[in-house]
Design an enzyme around this catalytic site. Structure first.
Site: not given
Ligand code: WQD
Length: 341
Positions: A126, A150, A154
Site C-alpha cells: 500500500s 496498519y 505493511k
Molecule cells: C480519501 C480522502 C479523506 C472519507 C486509505 C488508507 C490507505 C488505503 C486507501 C489500504 C481523504 C477524505 C474520506 C470521508 C472524506 N487503504 N474522506 N470523508 O485515507 O487516502 O487511504 O484508503 O491500503 O492505506 O489510508 O483514503 O478514501 O479514506 O480518504 O472527506 O467520509 O477522502 O480525508 O482526504 P485514504 P480515504
C-alpha cells in the site's frame, strides 16, 4: 495444464475483481478467505461473470494446518496475498489484531509456501508505506515510514520479503503498492461492499447517493491544495486487477523481487470526486466540510513509471469510469451483498 493460483482474501473487493482477470488470462484460482469483510454469495456473482465458480476455503492465514492441507491438495504455481486487516483508524485501536493478522499471518503463509516449494508471491502492499510524504508524485525509492499500526504492518511485511529474497533469490516476489482502489466491475454484479460504516471516501459517497446515508462529511477544506480538499490517486479496481495479472506474467520470464506503485499518476480532490460522482449518478450528494481527519496528508499520488517499464502496465480508466462503475454497482445493490444469500 492451466496454472493454478491461491488468492488469499480473494472474496474481498480487490481479490474478487482479480479472480475475474485471472480466469480470463487462463489461470485457475482457489480462494482462501475468513469472510470477515466479505460475503460468500460473491462466488455466485463471480460464476455469473466468468462461468467458473472458484473453490472457496473458509479460514485464516494463521491456520498452519489448514494451509498445509491446502498446499498439499493443490499444485499452486503462485500465491496472490490480499488477506489482511486494512482500516487505518481501527489499527490504532487494535494494533495486536493487525500485527497478528497481517504479519504473523503472512509469516505462516510464507512458511507453508516454502514447505510446498511454491515460491512466487504477489503481495498486496500500500502507498501507506510512504507515510506522511511531503510531496507527490511518489517514486518507489521514496523513504518509507509508518503512521499507523496498519501502515507499519505493511512496511514490516515488505522488509520480511526483502530479507527472504536476499536469503534465497529463487523467490519471485512482487510488492504492489496500491494507491486508492475504487470502482467496480462494469457488470455491476460485484463492487466495494464494506461491512459497517465505510472508512473510505468512494463507498461513503455511493451510500449517500443511494440513500443509505444522509450526508458526507468532507474531512477538511483548508489544505494547501487548489480547492482546499485533499488530493489522492484513485485507481479503478479493474486496472488494479490487470496489474496483478501483469505481475504474474512478469515471472514467466523474470525472477527476484520487484516493488512497484499501482496508481494513475494523478491526484483528484475530494470535491472533484463528489462532482464526478454527481455527474455519473445524476444524484446530488449532500455534504458538509468538517474538521480534518487525523493522519490525512494533503496530497498523495503515484509516479507509475516503474510499473510501465517492468510490468508493461498502465492504468487506463478515468475518474469518470470509476464513478460510473461504482454507481452502477451501488444502484443495483443498494445494501450491497449483505442481505443476499
Ligand atoms: C480519501 C480522502 C479523506 C472519507 C486509505 C488508507 C490507505 C488505503 C486507501 C489500504 C481523504 C477524505 C474520506 C470521508 C472524506 N487503504 N474522506 N470523508 O485515507 O487516502 O487511504 O484508503 O491500503 O492505506 O489510508 O483514503 O478514501 O479514506 O480518504 O472527506 O467520509 O477522502 O480525508 O482526504 P485514504 P480515504
Amino acid at each position: 495444464m492451466k496454472k493454478k493460483v491461491l488468492i488469499t482474501g480473494g472474496a474481498g473487493f480487490i481479490g474478487s475483481h482479480t479472480y475475474i482477470n485471472l480466469v480470463s488470462a487462463g489461470y485457475t484460482a482457489v480462494i482462501l478467505d475468513n469472510l470477515s469483510n466479505s460475503n460468500p454469495c460473491i462466488l455466485d456473482r463471480l460464476e455469473s461473470i466468468t462461468n467458473t465458480k472458484p473453490e472457496l476455503i473458509i479460514g485464516n492465514i494463521n491456520d498452519a494446518a489448514l494451509l498445509e492441507e491446502t498446499f498439499s491438495k493443490h499444485n499452486f504455481s503462485a500465491v496472490i496475498h490480499f488477506a489482511g486487516l486494512k482500516a487505518v483508524g481501527e489499527s490504532v485501536e487494535k494494533p495486536l489484531d493487525y500485527y497478528n493478522n497481517n504479519i504473523s499471518g503472512t509469516l505462516c503463509l510464507l512458511s507453508a509456501m516454502q514447505k510446498a516449494k511454491v515460491k512466487t508471491l504477489i503481495f498486496s502492499s500500500s502507498a501507506t508505506v510512504y507515510g506522511n510524504a511531503e510531496s507527490s508524485p511518489l517514486k518507489e525509492n521514496h523513504p518509507r515510514s509508518a503512521t499507523s499500526p496498519y501502515g507499519r504492518s505493511k512496511l514490516i511485511v515488505e522488509n520480511i520479503l526483502e530479507d527472504l529474497s536476499f536469503s534465497d533469490p529463487t523467490w519471485n516476489i512482487a510488492c504492489l503498492r496500491y494507491f486508492n482502489p475504487v470502482g467496480a466491475h462494469p457488470s455491476g454484479l460485484i463492487g466495494e461492499d464494506p461491512k459497517g460504516t465505510p472508512n473510505n471516501l468512494m463507498p461513503y459517497i455511493a451510500q449517500v447517493a443511494v440513500g443509505r446515508r444522509s450526508s458526507l462529511s468532507v474531512f477538511g477544506g483548508d489544505y494547501n491544495t487548489p480547492d482546499g480538499t485533499c488530493r489522492r490517486d484513485y485507481i479503478h479496481v479493474v486496472d488494479l486487477a490487470e496489474g496483478h495479472v501483469a505481475a504474474l506474467n512478469y515471472y514467466n520470464s523474470n525472477s527476484g523481487l520487484i516493488t512497484v506503485n499501482l496508481g494513475t499518476g494523478s491526484g483528484v480532490s475530494v470535491l472533484q470526486v463528489i462532482e464526478k460522482f454527481e455527474e455519473a449518478s445524476g444524484v446530488k450528494i449532500n455534504y458538509s466540510i468538517t474538521s480534518r481527519r487525523s493522519g490525512d496528508v494533503a496530497e498523495c499520488w503515484a509516479d507509475p513509471t516503474l510499473a510501465k517499464q517492468r510490468l508493461g502496465w498502465v492504468a487506463r480508466r478515468s475518474i469518470e469510469d470509476m464513478c460510473k462503475d461504482t454507481w452502477n454497482w451501488q444502484s443495483k445493490n443498494p445494501t450491497g451483498l449483505s442481505d443476499q444469500q
